[in-house]
Scaffold this motif. Sequence first.
Motif, PDB file in Angstrom:
ATOM      1  N   ARG A 178       0.769  -0.906  -0.012  1.00  0.00           N
ATOM      2  CA  ARG A 178      -0.123   0.086   0.235  1.00  0.00           C
ATOM      3  C   ARG A 178       0.834   1.259  -0.174  1.00  0.00           C
ATOM      4  NH1 ARG A 178      -5.173  -2.412   0.279  1.00  0.00           N
ATOM      5  NH2 ARG A 178      -4.670  -4.340  -0.026  1.00  0.00           N
ATOM      6  N   ARG A 180      -0.422   4.455  -0.110  1.00  0.00           N
ATOM      7  CA  ARG A 180      -2.116   6.234  -0.032  1.00  0.00           C
ATOM      8  C   ARG A 180      -2.525   6.003   1.129  1.00  0.00           C
ATOM      9  NH1 ARG A 180      -3.664   3.874  -4.666  1.00  0.00           N
ATOM     10  NH2 ARG A 180      -6.011   4.075  -4.269  1.00  0.00           N
ATOM     11  N   ARG A 240      -9.305   8.455  -3.055  1.00  0.00           N
ATOM     12  CA  ARG A 240      -9.685   7.380  -1.809  1.00  0.00           C
ATOM     13  C   ARG A 240      -8.260   6.766  -1.402  1.00  0.00           C
ATOM     14  NH1 ARG A 240     -14.169   3.715  -3.091  1.00  0.00           N
ATOM     15  NH2 ARG A 240     -16.460   5.002  -3.774  1.00  0.00           N
ATOM     16  N   PRO A 241      -7.927   6.525   0.071  1.00  0.00           N
ATOM     17  CA  PRO A 241      -6.958   5.542  -0.362  1.00  0.00           C
ATOM     18  C   PRO A 241      -6.376   4.096   0.105  1.00  0.00           C
ATOM     19  CG  PRO A 241      -8.249   5.843   2.106  1.00  0.00           C
ATOM     20  CD  PRO A 241      -8.439   7.342   1.345  1.00  0.00           C
ATOM     21  N   ASP A 242      -5.677   3.701   0.214  1.00  0.00           N
ATOM     22  CA  ASP A 242      -5.760   2.469  -0.421  1.00  0.00           C
ATOM     23  C   ASP A 242      -5.302   1.371   0.917  1.00  0.00           C
ATOM     24  OD1 ASP A 242      -2.672   2.234  -0.170  1.00  0.00           O
ATOM     25  OD2 ASP A 242      -2.313   1.569  -1.612  1.00  0.00           O
ATOM     26  N   ALA A 243      -5.237   1.896   2.242  1.00  0.00           N
ATOM     27  CA  ALA A 243      -5.217   2.010   3.368  1.00  0.00           C
ATOM     28  C   ALA A 243      -5.212   2.672   4.580  1.00  0.00           C
ATOM     29  CB  ALA A 243      -3.000   1.304   3.219  1.00  0.00           C
ATOM     30  N   VAL A 265     -16.572  -0.934  -1.349  1.00  0.00           N
ATOM     31  CA  VAL A 265     -15.393  -0.820  -0.966  1.00  0.00           C
ATOM     32  C   VAL A 265     -15.119  -2.836  -0.061  1.00  0.00           C
ATOM     33  CG1 VAL A 265     -13.406   0.164   0.652  1.00  0.00           C
ATOM     34  CG2 VAL A 265     -15.457   1.251  -0.988  1.00  0.00           C
ATOM     35  N   ASP A 269      -9.720  -5.825  -0.331  1.00  0.00           N
ATOM     36  CA  ASP A 269      -8.598  -5.226  -1.405  1.00  0.00           C
ATOM     37  C   ASP A 269      -8.946  -4.620  -2.077  1.00  0.00           C
ATOM     38  OD1 ASP A 269     -10.416  -8.233  -0.427  1.00  0.00           O
ATOM     39  OD2 ASP A 269      -9.462  -8.827  -2.079  1.00  0.00           O
ATOM     40  N   ASP A 270      -9.655  -3.056  -1.399  1.00  0.00           N
ATOM     41  CA  ASP A 270      -9.762  -2.035  -1.627  1.00  0.00           C
ATOM     42  C   ASP A 270      -9.279  -1.062  -1.027  1.00  0.00           C
ATOM     43  OD1 ASP A 270     -11.270  -2.672  -4.170  1.00  0.00           O
ATOM     44  OD2 ASP A 270     -12.365  -3.063  -3.026  1.00  0.00           O
ATOM     45  N   ILE A 271      -9.845  -1.294   0.548  1.00  0.00           N
ATOM     46  CA  ILE A 271      -8.925  -0.677   1.523  1.00  0.00           C
ATOM     47  C   ILE A 271      -8.659  -1.868   2.611  1.00  0.00           C
ATOM     48  CG2 ILE A 271      -9.382   1.111   3.358  1.00  0.00           C
ATOM     49  CD1 ILE A 271     -11.025   2.866   1.387  1.00  0.00           C
ATOM     50  N   THR A 333      -5.847  -6.909   7.431  1.00  0.00           N
ATOM     51  CA  THR A 333      -4.248  -7.006   6.323  1.00  0.00           C
ATOM     52  C   THR A 333      -3.781  -7.434   5.335  1.00  0.00           C
ATOM     53  OG1 THR A 333      -3.238  -6.807   8.069  1.00  0.00           O
ATOM     54  CG2 THR A 333      -4.423  -4.427   7.843  1.00  0.00           C
TER      55      THR A 333
END
Length: 347
Positions: A178, A180, A240-243, A265, A269-271, A333
Amino acid sequence: MATVSIRDVAERAGVSVGTVSNVLNSPARVSPRSVERVHAAIEELGYVRNDAARQLRAGRSTTIGLVVLDVRNPFFTDVARGVEDEAAMHSLSVILGNSDESVEREAAYLDLFEEQRVHGVLISPYGDVGPRLARLRSRGTPAVLVDRMSPDGGFSSVSVDDVAGGRLAARHLLDIGRRRIAFVGGPLDIRQVADRLVGARAAVEAQPDARLEVVELSALSVLEGRRAGEALLARPAAERPDAVFAANDLVATGLLQALVMQGSVRVPDDIALIGFDDIDFASAAVVPLSSIRQPSQLIGRTAVQLLIEEARDPGLAPRQVVFQPELVVRASTAAGGSRNETATSAH
């Protein structure tokens, strides 16, 4: 109804006030017949001893005052449990105060503890309590900081290395690819929150292609986390952030609720999402939460031990006990949504 006094008991039992006092405090010094008469009078009159007054006359209370930032947070509930368990081993009781991140409430509890002449004070401070604790100590009441290091080393403290914990959380997000990352928590004037952000920033700055966004909250609560999650979802997907690194597990829980309820979301996978504290609920969430673990009950027990040491020897130099946090990896995560739990310590 008038309060029954020790003199009333003495008159009913036909003995002196001193005899009643001996029955209550040193029964071996009184004849069995007098002990029986005094206890009969106590039961008949419904006498309840004023233990607080007795302690004040002796100059030493058997009560510890504990002030936490937010009693609704399971982390502080676990700390309080550790305090209570250790205190009980030393025949001490605990009065719990919830400052609710309010300087005024914090001061009010310190006023109460000073008036009660408690055995000692344990506090997870919100405001600048140094001068007040120094005054308490000058009057014979030791104080230990809980979940917060003493800024100048003037008081003993028991804490976790929050900077290391923040670094550990962000490094984990970077390690799973990740780039972002959003730090969500607040208020930032809470030292623990600020330190976790410092650690996260250090990890992200060491990764040239990563960036860290800070989303400050007004409280470390599930509701504030949910609001933050809804705000993130309102953005275009590319923004959007990815984490997300949440400053505690309550905030992480609110974020998770917002992300899961919306449905578009996927976590992780996405965040990807990680919290801090590793409260019991973290492992039971609909998507089990990765978190940074603190030894909450051990923190409470250790704080009581330091307090008792200082009460016995006021001349002891303050001690700073700092525990290292652990990374606990769960599905929020883990690649592919794995539910396997692993833990690693900060270095």
